[in-house]
Design a protein around this motif. Structure first.
Motif, PDB file in Angstrom:
ATOM      1  N   VAL A 106      41.799  34.643  30.828  1.00  0.00           N
ATOM      2  CA  VAL A 106      41.817  36.065  31.158  1.00  0.00           C
ATOM      3  C   VAL A 106      40.395  36.604  31.093  1.00  0.00           C
ATOM      4  N   ILE A 107      40.007  37.358  32.124  1.00  0.00           N
ATOM      5  CA  ILE A 107      38.691  37.991  32.128  1.00  0.00           C
ATOM      6  C   ILE A 107      38.861  39.458  32.473  1.00  0.00           C
ATOM      7  N   ARG A 108      38.249  40.310  31.676  1.00  0.00           N
ATOM      8  CA  ARG A 108      38.190  41.730  31.994  1.00  0.00           C
ATOM      9  C   ARG A 108      36.743  42.122  32.218  1.00  0.00           C
ATOM     10  N   VAL A 109      36.474  42.764  33.342  1.00  0.00           N
ATOM     11  CA  VAL A 109      35.172  43.353  33.633  1.00  0.00           C
ATOM     12  C   VAL A 109      35.382  44.840  33.837  1.00  0.00           C
ATOM     13  N   ASP A 110      34.836  45.620  32.920  1.00  0.00           N
ATOM     14  CA  ASP A 110      35.027  47.063  32.921  1.00  0.00           C
ATOM     15  C   ASP A 110      36.522  47.376  32.825  1.00  0.00           C
ATOM     16  N   ASP A 111      37.097  47.994  33.859  1.00  0.00           N
ATOM     17  CA  ASP A 111      38.494  48.413  33.775  1.00  0.00           C
ATOM     18  C   ASP A 111      39.438  47.490  34.540  1.00  0.00           C
ATOM     19  N   VAL A 112      38.938  46.340  35.004  1.00  0.00           N
ATOM     20  CA  VAL A 112      39.767  45.431  35.796  1.00  0.00           C
ATOM     21  C   VAL A 112      39.930  44.116  35.047  1.00  0.00           C
ATOM     22  N   GLU A 113      41.175  43.727  34.855  1.00  0.00           N
ATOM     23  CA  GLU A 113      41.484  42.500  34.123  1.00  0.00           C
ATOM     24  C   GLU A 113      42.363  41.599  34.968  1.00  0.00           C
ATOM     25  N   ILE A 114      42.040  40.293  34.967  1.00  0.00           N
ATOM     26  CA  ILE A 114      42.854  39.325  35.696  1.00  0.00           C
ATOM     27  C   ILE A 114      43.204  38.167  34.771  1.00  0.00           C
ATOM     28  N   ASP A 115      44.486  37.796  34.783  1.00  0.00           N
ATOM     29  CA  ASP A 115      44.942  36.579  34.134  1.00  0.00           C
ATOM     30  C   ASP A 115      44.947  35.493  35.210  1.00  0.00           C
ATOM     31  N   PHE A 116      43.954  34.612  35.151  1.00  0.00           N
ATOM     32  CA  PHE A 116      43.805  33.612  36.202  1.00  0.00           C
ATOM     33  C   PHE A 116      44.808  32.473  36.077  1.00  0.00           C
ATOM     34  N   ARG A 152      38.963  43.721  43.955  1.00  0.00           N
ATOM     35  CA  ARG A 152      38.722  44.813  43.009  1.00  0.00           C
ATOM     36  C   ARG A 152      37.966  44.296  41.784  1.00  0.00           C
ATOM     37  N   PHE A 153      38.339  43.123  41.320  1.00  0.00           N
ATOM     38  CA  PHE A 153      37.648  42.482  40.206  1.00  0.00           C
ATOM     39  C   PHE A 153      36.188  42.217  40.569  1.00  0.00           C
ATOM     40  N   GLN A 154      35.960  41.668  41.756  1.00  0.00           N
ATOM     41  CA  GLN A 154      34.602  41.343  42.179  1.00  0.00           C
ATOM     42  C   GLN A 154      33.737  42.577  42.394  1.00  0.00           C
ATOM     43  N   SER A 155      34.373  43.686  42.730  1.00  0.00           N
ATOM     44  CA  SER A 155      33.614  44.902  43.004  1.00  0.00           C
ATOM     45  C   SER A 155      32.960  45.482  41.761  1.00  0.00           C
ATOM     46  N   ARG A 156      33.354  45.021  40.598  1.00  0.00           N
ATOM     47  CA  ARG A 156      32.797  45.568  39.361  1.00  0.00           C
ATOM     48  C   ARG A 156      31.454  44.949  39.006  1.00  0.00           C
ATOM     49  N   SER A 157      31.046  43.890  39.699  1.00  0.00           N
ATOM     50  CA  SER A 157      29.792  43.222  39.344  1.00  0.00           C
ATOM     51  C   SER A 157      28.945  42.947  40.569  1.00  0.00           C
ATOM     52  N   GLY A 158      27.643  42.843  40.337  1.00  0.00           N
ATOM     53  CA  GLY A 158      26.693  42.431  41.358  1.00  0.00           C
ATOM     54  C   GLY A 158      26.076  41.103  40.942  1.00  0.00           C
ATOM     55  N   PHE A 159      25.798  40.230  41.927  1.00  0.00           N
ATOM     56  CA  PHE A 159      25.331  38.876  41.632  1.00  0.00           C
ATOM     57  C   PHE A 159      23.955  38.659  42.235  1.00  0.00           C
ATOM     58  N   VAL A 160      23.026  38.191  41.405  1.00  0.00           N
ATOM     59  CA  VAL A 160      21.677  37.850  41.875  1.00  0.00           C
ATOM     60  C   VAL A 160      21.569  36.326  41.857  1.00  0.00           C
TER      61      VAL A 160
END
Length: 258
Positions: free
Chosen positions: A68-78, A89-97
């Motif tokens: 399970v990973i939660r980023v900000d207000d979005v949590e997914i049980d993989f 929606r999960f991916q939208s919470r982070s930016g990747f460099v």
């Protein structure tokens, strides 16, 4: 999921039991950790230890097999089925460099930065351009807005990559060895930008082999080896007085190469 944070919003990332395998190679073996809001976490470890895969699971670029990973207000049980919209929606919470910049070669610097906010997030183009110009000024590249990636140094391309990630207004910024593809004289300019982001209170997770940088910029260090986190804590503890023999061995080899 059992919430180990007490429901507190001070945690930007909560990961529990994250597993990932590629074929028979189990790269992550039940990894758990938290990242507090507005802090920088450095992930260090030997090659093949799972640190980049761990980073990529936080954006589902590598989808975990379990956990399970939660980023900000979005949590997914993989471990359970998920829809494409849930993952987006999960991916939208982070930016990747990315390590290798991954800029569009046929687009200008400005076009690279506005692509995501305009095309993916459907934000007004004029607003996005104004924000992109401000970001370019922040990373010291305002004068390069109309140039193409091939006209830039590696360090400049990486700074454009950082601006592109920030343009998405992420809650979390992920860096995959942001200086490893750069010539030594260009490393400092990229690390300086990341240090500024940490001071400004962005939530950062950084895979890095720059131990001194990890010491200076991070609030937390995770040492990974063999698909698990062997040691985690404050940089002065993990880097200055590690408890685990494997951590001490790794740091000795990195800081005192033959």
């Amino acid at each position: 999921m059992t919430d180990t944070t007490g429901g507190g919003p001070e945690y930007r990332v909560v990961a529990e039991g994250v597993e990932k395998a590629f074929g028979d190679n189990k790269v992550l073996k039940g990894v758990s950790f938290t990242v507090e809001r507005g802090t920088a976490t450095a992930i260090i470890g030997p090659s093949g230890s799972g640190k980049t895969t761990l980073l990529r699971t936080l954006n589902a670029l590598d989808r975990p097999d379990a956990g399970v990973i939660r980023v900000d207000d979005v949590e997914i049980d993989f471990s359970a089925p998920t829809t494409k919209s849930e993952v987006r929606r999960f991916q939208s919470r982070s930016g990747f460099v990315f390590q290798g910049h991954n800029l569009f070669p046929h687009k200008t610097v400005l076009e690279n930065i506005i692509e995501g906010p305009v095309i993916v997030q459907k934000r007004p183009r004029d607003d996005v351009i104004a924000e992109a110009l401000a970001l370019l000024d922040q990373v010291g590249l305002a004068a390069k807005k109309d140039q193409y990636p091939y006209q830039l140094s590696g360090g400049q391309q990486q700074r454009v990559g950082i601006a592109r990630a920030l343009a998405l207004k992420p809650k979390l910024v992920l860096f995959d060895e942001p200086t490893s593809a750069l010539d030594p004289e260009l490393v400092g300019e990229v690390l300086s930008v990341i240090k500024d982001l940490a001071v400004e209170g962005w939530t950062l997770v950084i895979v890095t082999h720059e131990i001194q940088f990890a010491r200076q910029v991070s609030n937390q260090v995770l040492f990974t080896d063999g698909g698990v986190i062997l040691e985690q804590g404050r940089p002065e503890d993990v880097l200055g007085n590690p408890k685990e023999a494997r951590t001490r061995q790794f740091l000795e080899r990195v800081l005192n190469p033959l």
